[in-house]
Design an enzyme around this catalytic site. Structure first.
Site, PDB file in Angstrom:
ATOM      1  CE  LYS A  40      -1.745   1.551   4.138  1.00  0.00           C
ATOM      2  NZ  LYS A  40      -1.420   2.953   4.407  1.00  0.00           N
ATOM      3  CG  ASN A  41       2.328   2.543   3.509  1.00  0.00           C
ATOM      4  OD1 ASN A  41       1.169   2.884   3.235  1.00  0.00           O
ATOM      5  ND2 ASN A  41       2.716   2.247   4.736  1.00  0.00           N
ATOM      6  NE  ARG A 113      -0.492  11.494   6.869  1.00  0.00           N
ATOM      7  CZ  ARG A 113      -0.604  12.722   7.339  1.00  0.00           C
ATOM      8  NH1 ARG A 113      -1.754  13.150   7.798  1.00  0.00           N
ATOM      9  NH2 ARG A 113       0.434  13.531   7.363  1.00  0.00           N
ATOM     10  CB  CYS A 137      -4.548   5.709  10.800  1.00  0.00           C
ATOM     11  SG  CYS A 137      -5.066   4.307   9.813  1.00  0.00           S
ATOM     12  CG  ASP A 327       2.953   0.851   9.682  1.00  0.00           C
ATOM     13  OD1 ASP A 327       1.899   1.471   9.686  1.00  0.00           O
ATOM     14  OD2 ASP A 327       4.046   1.368   9.354  1.00  0.00           O
ATOM     15  CB  VAL A 349       7.215   6.043  14.362  1.00  0.00           C
ATOM     16  CG1 VAL A 349       6.893   6.725  13.025  1.00  0.00           C
ATOM     17  CG2 VAL A 349       8.513   5.251  14.232  1.00  0.00           C
TER      18      VAL A 349
HETATM   19  N1  EPU Z   1       5.902  14.271  10.769  1.00  0.00           N
HETATM   20  C1  EPU Z   1       5.913  15.594  11.107  1.00  0.00           C
HETATM   21  N2  EPU Z   1       5.734  16.527  10.108  1.00  0.00           N
HETATM   22  C2  EPU Z   1       5.546  16.166   8.815  1.00  0.00           C
HETATM   23  C3  EPU Z   1       5.552  14.786   8.472  1.00  0.00           C
HETATM   24  C4  EPU Z   1       5.725  13.869   9.472  1.00  0.00           C
HETATM   25  O1  EPU Z   1       6.064  15.956  12.276  1.00  0.00           O
HETATM   26  O2  EPU Z   1       5.374  17.056   7.952  1.00  0.00           O
HETATM   27  C5  EPU Z   1       6.046  13.257  11.840  1.00  0.00           C
HETATM   28  C6  EPU Z   1       4.756  12.439  11.998  1.00  0.00           C
HETATM   29  O3  EPU Z   1       3.810  13.111  12.782  1.00  0.00           O
HETATM   30  C7  EPU Z   1       5.263  11.172  12.626  1.00  0.00           C
HETATM   31  C8  EPU Z   1       6.656  11.022  12.016  1.00  0.00           C
HETATM   32  O4  EPU Z   1       7.021  12.307  11.474  1.00  0.00           O
HETATM   33  O5  EPU Z   1       5.368  11.326  14.017  1.00  0.00           O
HETATM   34  C9  EPU Z   1       6.762   9.999  10.928  1.00  0.00           C
HETATM   35  O6  EPU Z   1       5.800  10.264   9.919  1.00  0.00           O
HETATM   36  P1  EPU Z   1       6.050   9.874   8.386  1.00  0.00           P
HETATM   37  O7  EPU Z   1       6.005  11.125   7.578  1.00  0.00           O
HETATM   38  O8  EPU Z   1       7.255   9.020   8.316  1.00  0.00           O
HETATM   39  O9  EPU Z   1       4.790   8.993   8.092  1.00  0.00           O
HETATM   40  P2  EPU Z   1       3.814   9.071   6.860  1.00  0.00           P
HETATM   41  O10 EPU Z   1       4.569   9.277   5.594  1.00  0.00           O
HETATM   42  O11 EPU Z   1       2.669   9.961   7.143  1.00  0.00           O
HETATM   43  C10 EPU Z   1       3.994   6.525   6.253  1.00  0.00           C
HETATM   44  C11 EPU Z   1       3.008   5.421   6.135  1.00  0.00           C
HETATM   45  C12 EPU Z   1       2.573   4.967   7.510  1.00  0.00           C
HETATM   46  C13 EPU Z   1       3.797   4.508   8.279  1.00  0.00           C
HETATM   47  C14 EPU Z   1       4.820   5.644   8.345  1.00  0.00           C
HETATM   48  C15 EPU Z   1       6.104   5.230   9.014  1.00  0.00           C
HETATM   49  C16 EPU Z   1       1.910   5.915   4.067  1.00  0.00           C
HETATM   50  C17 EPU Z   1       0.686   6.336   3.355  1.00  0.00           C
HETATM   51  N3  EPU Z   1       1.859   5.882   5.381  1.00  0.00           N
HETATM   52  O12 EPU Z   1       3.284   7.582   6.878  1.00  0.00           O
HETATM   53  O13 EPU Z   1       1.712   3.880   7.325  1.00  0.00           O
HETATM   54  O14 EPU Z   1       3.421   4.140   9.575  1.00  0.00           O
HETATM   55  O15 EPU Z   1       5.131   6.097   7.015  1.00  0.00           O
HETATM   56  O16 EPU Z   1       6.704   4.201   8.329  1.00  0.00           O
HETATM   57  O17 EPU Z   1       2.928   5.588   3.445  1.00  0.00           O
HETATM   58  C18 EPU Z   1      -0.119   2.523   7.743  1.00  0.00           C
HETATM   59  O18 EPU Z   1       0.182   1.945   6.687  1.00  0.00           O
HETATM   60  O19 EPU Z   1      -0.998   2.120   8.530  1.00  0.00           O
HETATM   61  C19 EPU Z   1       0.571   3.748   8.071  1.00  0.00           C
HETATM   62  C20 EPU Z   1       0.165   4.581   9.029  1.00  0.00           C
END
Ligand code: EPU
Length: 455
Positions: A40-41, A113, A137, A327, A349
């Protein structure tokens, strides 16, 4: 209807799941074989990358999940023709990319997102972009400050409006030096998807290096991009004038693989996860083994099974890759309720990823959540009053209960809890699980689960 329920039924309905509640008669081990598709990601980001090409792209192993449908809908309103003539294969034709009507974009508000990642590609193709309110989520604040700052650095003008964010690039986008304060997956992808067509060189420090990001880099290279991955989380991108379409088979979904592995352990079962690979799951496999879980690695997948003896407690700290993925913790926590002794999970995280344990406690688990950083090093949430460490004491026998799925991974862990519990559970809001798990109802059937889907 609460927004959580709306999300769940919208997600479920988009993949043909009518009922939103499942009644599970627990206590039956899950046994059999299931097949994974693409992650998915990765898949959702690969679909966005297709906007950057001057020619069509082909993406294979695309799972039928609602997050994919959301991105497909957003591509559609931007003039990208997405077709499928074969199960799991998408053809993405970006030859007529156009600005979307606000109302059409708004229809996708709050559902995923991924829209934030449309910014760079749309700015390159159209000079403007509008991003609706984001969903995903509810596992913490999930700000987008890194994304916006990165886009500003490339030269985008960012204007926050009541219903979303409007962006333009009056002078084009130019390569820049970015240092992320935290190796965010999304912000790293934002930099990649923007830098590949920006003028000049971009240097990204503090990058996330998850396998899904490496596969996105593979895709961008196929399109014509020049990207170097250095040591110490440094990625360099030389902007190019033109990118073409790609043809790619997506990396397997290691989060889904870990979820079914945890399900095999918690239900005392035996599941062969077709398509799972060792290399991207090394860290998970180590922990699985420490808990007592058994696995056999084959060329076409990994068999995960219960040892037939008592499970062991573990101390885990979630982290960015190559650490233990956030995850993976929710499904594994269910198995840890059955281990003899005290396990600790320190979530570093996301600040609020233990909402799902309330239901496990109601079912008979002994789990306490703490604000302190337990079991490892101090993390950035330690001083910030978030319940981000969990202490699980076992073994406990879970009893059936009525539970409501809170989010994607927490929801899957609720399913596992109900499947491994004594008696009957009513699990509602299950539509949300279809955001990230393809055909999970059919897979449960295949694995011999005893359940009835309402509606
Ligand atoms: N963060 C910030 N500011 C930002 C972006 C992120 O403070 O502008 C913080 C977040 O709040 C969090 C941390 O950085 O505390 C990590 O967030 P990240 O940006 O790495 O996560 P994401 O890109 O929003 C993706 C996956 C998540 C997975 C995380 C970590 C997707 C669509 N989502 O999220 O997947 O947990 O990376 O590997 O790719 C899931 O599949 O259930 C899921 C939540």
């Amino acid at each position: 209807m609460s927004s959580l329920l709306q999300d769940a039924s919208r997600a479920g309905a988009s993949v043909g799941l009518k009922g939103d509640t499942i009644t599970i008669h627990g206590g039956r081990p899950l046994r059999g074989r299931i097949e994974l598709k693409g992650a998915k990601n990765l898949v959702t980001k690969a679909m966005v990358a297709a906007i950057l090409g001057e020619t069509p792209s082909v993406l294979r192993d695309v799972p039928d999940i609602s997050d994919v449908r959301v991105v497909r809908g957003l591509l559609d309103v931007h003039g990208v023709k997405v077709t499928s003539d074969e199960e799991g294969v998408l053809h993405l034709d970006p030859s007529n990319v156009e600005s979307a009507h606000m109302a059409d974009i708004d229809a996708h508000a709050g559902s995923s997102r991924i829209p934030i990642l449309f910014c760079g590609p749309l700015l390159h193709r159209l000079g403007e972009a509008f991003i609706p309110d984001l969903g995903g989520c509810r596992i913490g604040d999930r700000p987008i400050d890194y994304h916006l700052e990165v886009l500003r650095q490339f030269g985008a003008v960012v204007e926050k409006q009541p219903s979303g964010i409007r962006m333009s690039a009056p002078n084009g986008l130019k390569g820049t030096k970015v240092h992320l304060p935290y190796p965010s997956v999304g912000a790293t992808e934002q930099v990649l998807l923007t830098a590949v067509r920006a003028e000049g060189i971009t240097e990204l420090r503090g990058a996330a290096i998850e396998p899904e990001i490496m596969d996105l880099i593979n895709i961008l290279q196929k399109m014509g991009a020049i990207i170097t991955v250095d040591t110490d989380r440094v990625i360099r991108i030389e902007g190019v004038d033109r990118l073409d379409g790609y043809s790619h088979t997506a990396l397997f979904d290691r989060n889904e693989a870990a979820s079914w592995a945890a399900a095999a352990l918690a239900t005392e079962g035996d599941i062969f996860v077709g398509g799972a690979r060792q290399a991207e799951m090394l860290t998970f496999l180590n922990v699985f083994r420490k808990v007592g879980g058994k696995f056999d690695i084959a060329d076409d997948g990994i068999r995960f099974y219960h040892p037939g003896t008592q499970l062991n407690p573990v101390i885990i700290e979630t982290d960015v890759h190559p650490g233990f993925m956030t995850d993976w913790q929710q499904p594994l926590v269910v198995a840890l309720t059955k281990a003899k002794g005290v396990s600790i999970v320190h979530e570093t995280v996301y600040e609020q990823r233990f909402g799902f344990v309330d239901a496990l406690v109601e079912m008979g688990a002994t789990i306490q959540v703490h604000k302190e950083c337990l079991g490892g090093q101090a993390c950035r949430f330690g001083q910030r009053n978030f319940n981000h460490s969990a202490v699980i004491s076992g073994p406990t026998h879970l009893r059936g209960a009525d539970i409501v799925v809170p989010d994607l991974r927490g929801g899957f862990s609720h399913l596992i809890a109900a499947l491994s519990a004594e008696g009957t559970s009513r699990v509602s809001n299950v539509g949300i699980i279809s955001r990230g798990y393809e055909n999970f109802i059919a897979k449960l059937e295949q694995l011999g689960a005893d359940f009835v889907l309402e509606g």
